[in-house]
Design an enzyme around this catalytic site. Structure first.
Site, PDB file in Angstrom:
ATOM      1  N   LYS A  16       0.841  -1.197   0.000  1.00  0.00           N
ATOM      2  CA  LYS A  16       0.000   0.000   0.000  1.00  0.00           C
ATOM      3  C   LYS A  16       0.876   1.247   0.000  1.00  0.00           C
ATOM      4  O   LYS A  16       2.007   1.207   0.469  1.00  0.00           O
ATOM      5  CB  LYS A  16      -0.871   0.016   1.269  1.00  0.00           C
ATOM      6  CG  LYS A  16      -2.042  -0.942   1.241  1.00  0.00           C
ATOM      7  CD  LYS A  16      -2.886  -0.780   2.497  1.00  0.00           C
ATOM      8  CE  LYS A  16      -4.050  -1.757   2.516  1.00  0.00           C
ATOM      9  NZ  LYS A  16      -5.040  -1.536   1.439  1.00  0.00           N
ATOM     10  N   ARG A  42     -10.484 -11.465   1.653  1.00  0.00           N
ATOM     11  CA  ARG A  42     -11.288 -12.570   1.111  1.00  0.00           C
ATOM     12  C   ARG A  42     -10.538 -13.896   1.228  1.00  0.00           C
ATOM     13  O   ARG A  42     -11.158 -14.954   1.318  1.00  0.00           O
ATOM     14  CB  ARG A  42     -11.676 -12.248  -0.342  1.00  0.00           C
ATOM     15  CG  ARG A  42     -10.520 -12.044  -1.270  1.00  0.00           C
ATOM     16  CD  ARG A  42     -10.895 -11.251  -2.517  1.00  0.00           C
ATOM     17  NE  ARG A  42     -10.930  -9.805  -2.276  1.00  0.00           N
ATOM     18  CZ  ARG A  42     -11.239  -8.908  -3.204  1.00  0.00           C
ATOM     19  NH1 ARG A  42     -11.551  -9.276  -4.428  1.00  0.00           N
ATOM     20  NH2 ARG A  42     -11.237  -7.619  -2.897  1.00  0.00           N
TER      21      ARG A  42
HETATM   22  N1  BES Z   1      -8.257  -3.663   4.229  1.00  0.00           N
HETATM   23  C1  BES Z   1      -8.386  -3.240   2.894  1.00  0.00           C
HETATM   24  C2  BES Z   1      -9.666  -2.452   2.635  1.00  0.00           C
HETATM   25  C3  BES Z   1      -9.779  -1.123   3.322  1.00  0.00           C
HETATM   26  C4  BES Z   1      -9.397   0.039   2.690  1.00  0.00           C
HETATM   27  C5  BES Z   1     -10.323  -1.044   4.587  1.00  0.00           C
HETATM   28  C6  BES Z   1      -9.537   1.249   3.320  1.00  0.00           C
HETATM   29  C7  BES Z   1     -10.455   0.174   5.231  1.00  0.00           C
HETATM   30  C8  BES Z   1     -10.068   1.323   4.579  1.00  0.00           C
HETATM   31  C9  BES Z   1      -8.390  -4.452   1.976  1.00  0.00           C
HETATM   32  O1  BES Z   1      -7.629  -5.520   2.395  1.00  0.00           O
HETATM   33  C10 BES Z   1      -7.832  -3.997   0.679  1.00  0.00           C
HETATM   34  O2  BES Z   1      -6.681  -3.664   0.647  1.00  0.00           O
HETATM   35  N2  BES Z   1      -8.656  -3.991  -0.360  1.00  0.00           N
HETATM   36  C11 BES Z   1      -8.252  -3.563  -1.644  1.00  0.00           C
HETATM   37  C12 BES Z   1      -8.803  -4.534  -2.659  1.00  0.00           C
HETATM   38  C13 BES Z   1      -8.201  -4.386  -4.018  1.00  0.00           C
HETATM   39  C14 BES Z   1      -6.748  -4.773  -4.007  1.00  0.00           C
HETATM   40  C15 BES Z   1      -8.989  -5.264  -4.965  1.00  0.00           C
HETATM   41  C16 BES Z   1      -8.788  -2.163  -1.886  1.00  0.00           C
HETATM   42  O3  BES Z   1      -9.888  -1.849  -1.404  1.00  0.00           O
HETATM   43  O4  BES Z   1      -8.100  -1.375  -2.487  1.00  0.00           O
HETATM   44 MN    MN Z   2      -5.590  -5.328   1.768  1.00  0.00          MN
END
Ligand code: BES
Ligand code: MN
Ligand code: ZN
Length: 493
Positions: free
Chosen positions: A276, A350
């Site tokens: 990230k 997931r």
């Molecule tokens: N934990 C994150 C989602 C999230 C984002 C929660 C912001 C709270 C605040 C999740 O694991 C994630 O990183 N999701 C990705 C999915 C993508 C890679 C398909 C996302 O939302 O960008």
């Molecule tokens: Mn994630």
């Protein structure tokens, strides 16, 4: 905070702070009128100055009113009399309690007789007051040294003249409010403290204190034996071992099928090799808020001694990059036998959920609700007010909607149409773990739906509702929603 119920003449009540209602048009509520009479009309005279008109959120502190036993009076606006809406009432109560909190008052009181909310009864009002009261005095400063900790004086709130329904609701409200505070604490803990092992230890503590609860913690060795390749692929890059935590509470009859709540417990989500960006990455300590809400709800319903069989499951890992971490392109085999091409290691929620959702088939659940900070996309869709709800069962949808509306911990039903499923196609495995840039929350739910065919199921995406960025902090949601959903299962019996 302590909550008390008392029958008393409003004019004679001794308290540090008496909260009284003002309705729009500067009209005093019935309790306020009685106090005004006791004070020889001082309050009505002050109202004429126009400092408070009765709009929700308005407050006016009266430091000393002669002829009244309360040390101070707090006038609070509650909107149009007889018309006060749910959200106006919540705003009014929060504003009133915040104003009291700004004083040195150690206790406060309010009279339920003068408070009404459109289409709501006294039980609803009592529960809301308790929940908002607990929230108003919540602090998380255990990591600040003593000198830097905020002192909250307010410790007790007395609800005057509650009827028997409101009295009963008080204890339900306290159990849920306690569960929320616990959930907030867990969420707010730093990720170097709150690890998967820490969550397992918390579950151990809870199970020890509840007679009808047994605990099972599955470690990585057993996960391997069970074939949980997806869950294990997430913890692979971390020195913290994954834990699958099962809290089995049997408050109901022996042969009754259990309701299961399953929480995502990523104790820190760096994204893994699909790292990230830096800004706000600290917020990813909140990626275990689903797990925290499972612990909070299990605490709430066991405090209430709910006569229902409920299993709380936490699927927990830390998502880190490293020499042993999963790569984009890796293919793993899930416990269900289905294979997954990991195209983005940041879509890890997931992956930890799917194996847990397969594992629980053995309990033949009456219903399953998973709770996960799953996608940033749900924040784009629904903001911070509604939790995204996806489901394969209309009954569960209706029950969650009703529970959300009643508690004001609301959900919005999102589509889970077949049409979206093909976005998960992979040329090399049974499916990919991401579905491209479009409808990210829906394709995440589609992924989960492939592991939940054997029972009535709903998925709650709480990425927007379980914590806030400004001011930073966990919200305790969706503990009220889940608790009410489970309570409603008893009414159904
Ligand atoms: N934990 C994150 C989602 C999230 C984002 C929660 C912001 C709270 C605040 C999740 O694991 C994630 O990183 N999701 C990705 C999915 C993508 C890679 C398909 C996302 O939302 O960008
Ligand atoms: Mn994630
Ligand atoms: Zn995550």
């Amino acid at each position: 905070m302590d909550f008390l119920s008392k029958k008393a003449q409003i004019g004679t009540i001794k308290t540090d702070a008496l909260i009284l209602a003002v309705y729009e048009g500067s009209t005093l509520g019935s309790a306020a009128q009685a106090v005004d009479a006791a004070s020889g009309g001082q309050i009505a005279a002050i109202l004429k100055h126009g400092d408070i008109t009765g709009k929700p959120g308005e407050t006016l502190l009266l430091p000393a009113v002669q002829g009244v036993h309360a040390k101070r009076i707090l006038l609070a606006g509650f909107g149009k009399q007889g018309e006060t809406s749910d959200s106006q009432f919540r705003k009014s109560i929060s504003a009133a309690l915040n104003a009291v909190k700004g004083t040195v008052a150690k206790d406060a009181a309010l009279d339920l007789v003068e408070l009404t909310v459109k289409n709501r009864d006294s039980a609803w009002i009592a529960r809301q007051i308790v929940e908002l009261g607990e929230a108003s005095t919540y602090t998380f400063d255990q990591y600040k040294s003593k000198d830097n900790q905020k002192k909250v004086h307010l410790k007790k709130l007395t609800l005057l003249n509650a009827d028997s329904a409101a009295d009963k609701a008080l204890s339900v409200g306290q159990a849920i409010a306690g569960g929320m505070s616990y959930t907030k604490d867990l969420g707010n803990l730093p990720p170097n403290v709150c690890t998967p092992t820490y969550l397992a230890d918390e579950a151990k503590k809870l199970a020890k204190s509840v007679e009808k609860m047994t605990l099972k913690v599955i470690d990585e060795k057993e996960m391997k034996e069970l074939g949980m390749g997806a869950l294990l692929s997430v913890s692979a890059g971390s020195v913290q071992p994954a834990k699958l935590i099962i809290m089995d509470y049997r408050g109901g009859k022996k042969n009754e099928k259990p309701h299961i709540i399953v929480g995502k417990g990523i104790t820190f989500d760096t994204g893994g090799i699909s790292l990230k960006p830096g800004p706000d990455m600290d917020q990813m300590k909140y990626d275990m808020c689903g797990a925290a809400s499972v612990l909070g709800t299990m605490k709430a319903i066991t405090d209430m001694k709910l006569p229902l069989n409920v299993i709380g499951v936490i699927t927990s890992a830390e998502n880190m990059p490293g020499g042993k971490a999963s790569r984009p392109g890796d293919i793993v085999t899930t416990m269900s036998g289905q294979t997954v091409e990991i195209l983005n290691t940041d879509a890890e929620g997931r992956l930890v959920l799917c194996d847990a959702l397969t594992y629980i088939e053995r309990y033949e659940p009456a219903s399953v609700v998973d709770i996960a900070t799953l996608t940033g996309a749900i924040i784009v869709s629904l903001g911070v007010h509604a939790t995204g709800m996806f489901s394969n069962n209309d009954g569960v949808v209706d029950q969650l909607k009703q529970a959300g509306d009643y508690t004001q911990d609301r959900v919005w039903h999102m589509p889970l149409w077949e049409d979206y499923q093909s976005q998960l196609d992979s040329p090399f495995a049974d499916m990919a773990n991401i579905g491209g840039p479009k409808a990210g929350s829906i394709t995440a739910a589609c992924f989960l739906s492939r592991y939940t065919k054997k029972y009535p199921w709903a998925h709650l995406d709480i990425a927007g509702t379980s914590f806030l960025g400004q001011p930073k902090g966990a919200t305790g949601r969706p503990v009220p929603l889940l608790s009410e959903y489970l309570i409603s299962q008893i009414r159904k019996k």
